[in-house]
Design an enzyme around this catalytic site. Structure first.
Site: not given
Ligand code: UDP
Length: 342
Positions: A127, A152, A156
């Site tokens: 992302s 979160y 990544k």
């Protein structure tokens, strides 16, 4: 026929990618525990493509289950696309262990299974969150990553690092991370799309639910940012375009066209749109006016980000094609189908 394991293949981006893979002639096995998706998505993928993907339901953070899966399918799988993950930014702040346990363990289990059964290729769903608020725009792959704003986001960054370090040691394994900007839209068939649970956090599902009458009005989180109209800017990428980038990435790895055994690419349109511009594009595309009000800023929001897609254009030969109005119309048609609106 090459066979691809798609983890999270009943989710938003996963399901669209399964469709594109099957339409490109690949075989697919989906693994998903349906924690945030529905089994009927498999039926709808079959309706679109005429092919029913194989489907197994288990938890990828369960190491035994993952190793068992790879052993059962030894010699059968040519590549993995790993989507399965928890993805709610706000929730991750309150449940950090759940997020790290699920998102990081799943990846490590998959890498271990790949190593022990000779699966050589992995495409990872990363992302643009890894860039934080970049100092210079647009962001290239050379733009430094910044400390993540949420657990979160950090999963990544950490997962990219795990793949990089693993591929550094395991030269027979190829990793390729796609750093998505803001995926939106739905399949033009309206048979698959995004189905957020509860009140949507993301802009486009909130817009379509408001247009459908489920929400009173859209709250725009701040119009006093340093942007032309004061609302934040993102690079909204059509989910079908994004899915096609995965097919291209798989082909690159299977044909051995990758330049190193760990690569990463920005996947966006290269164009930034403000929240107000997006709201106006929705009205233009659908004819539906959207009630909205300006409210305070949302904590942790990035002010502006959009991609430099030169590397994806030149190296992958991929570029975003669907115009934003078409993307928003597809999202609206999907919402209407879900709500039984004619
Ligand atoms: N946004 C908004 N109202 C909403 C949801 C989002 O104004 O109900 C804005 C948000 O502040 C951001 C943009 O829309 O500027 C995109 O938000 P989203 O959560 O979809 O993506 P992200 O912030 O993760 O890039």
């Amino acid at each position: 026929m090459s066979k691809i394991l798609v983890t999270g293949g009943t989710g938003f981006i996963g399901s669209h990618t399964v469709v594109e893979l099957q339409e490109a002639g690949y075989g697919v096995i989906i693994v998903d525990n349906l924690s945030n998706s529905k089994a009927e998505t498999v039926d709808n993928i079959e309706k679109i493509t005429g092919v029913r993907p194989e489907f197994e339901n288990f938890d990828l953070s369960d190491r035994g289950a993952v190793l068992n899966f790879f052993l059962r399918h030894k010699g059968e799988i040519n590549a993995v696309i790993h989507f399965a993950a928890f993805k709610a930014v706000g929730e991750s702040v309150h449940k950090p262990l759940e997020y790290y346990r699920n998102n990081v363990n799943s990846l490590m289990n998959i890498l271990e299974g790949m190593k022990y059964t000779g699966v050589a290729n992995l495409v990872f769903s990363s992302s643009c969150t890894v860039y934080g608020q970049p100092d210079k725009l647009p962001v290239t792959e050379g733009t430094p990553r910044k400390p993540a704003e949420s657990p979160y986001g950090n999963t990544k960054t950490v997962n990219e690092d795990i793949i990089r370090d693993f591929c550094h040691e395991e030269k027979q394994i190829n990793g390729l991370a796609l750093r998505y900007f803001n995926p939106i839209g739905a399949h033009p068939s309206s048979l698959i799309g995004e189905s957020p649970v509860g009140i949507p956090n993301n802009l486009v599902p909130y817009i379509t639910q408001t247009a459908a009458g489920l929400r009173k009005e859209l709250s725009i989180f701040g119009d006093d940012y340093d942007t032309p109209d004061g609302t934040p800017i993102r690079d909204y990428i059509d989910v079908v375009d994004l899915s096609k980038a995965h097919v291209v990435a798989i082909k690159r790895l299977l044909e051995g066209k990758n330049k190193s055994n760990y690569e990463y690419f920005n996947i966006g349109t290269g164009k930034g749109l403000s929240v107000l511009e997006l709201v106006n594009a929705f009205k233009k595309a659908t004819g539906v006016a959207l009630p909205y009000k300006i409210v305070g800023r949302r904590a942790g929001d990035i002010v502006k980000i959009w991609a430099d897609t030169t590397l994806a254009n030149t190296e992958l030969g991929w570029k975003a094609e669907v115009p934003i109005e078409q993307t928003l119309l597809n999202a609206w048609n999907w919402e209407k189908r879900c709500r039984g609106i004619k």
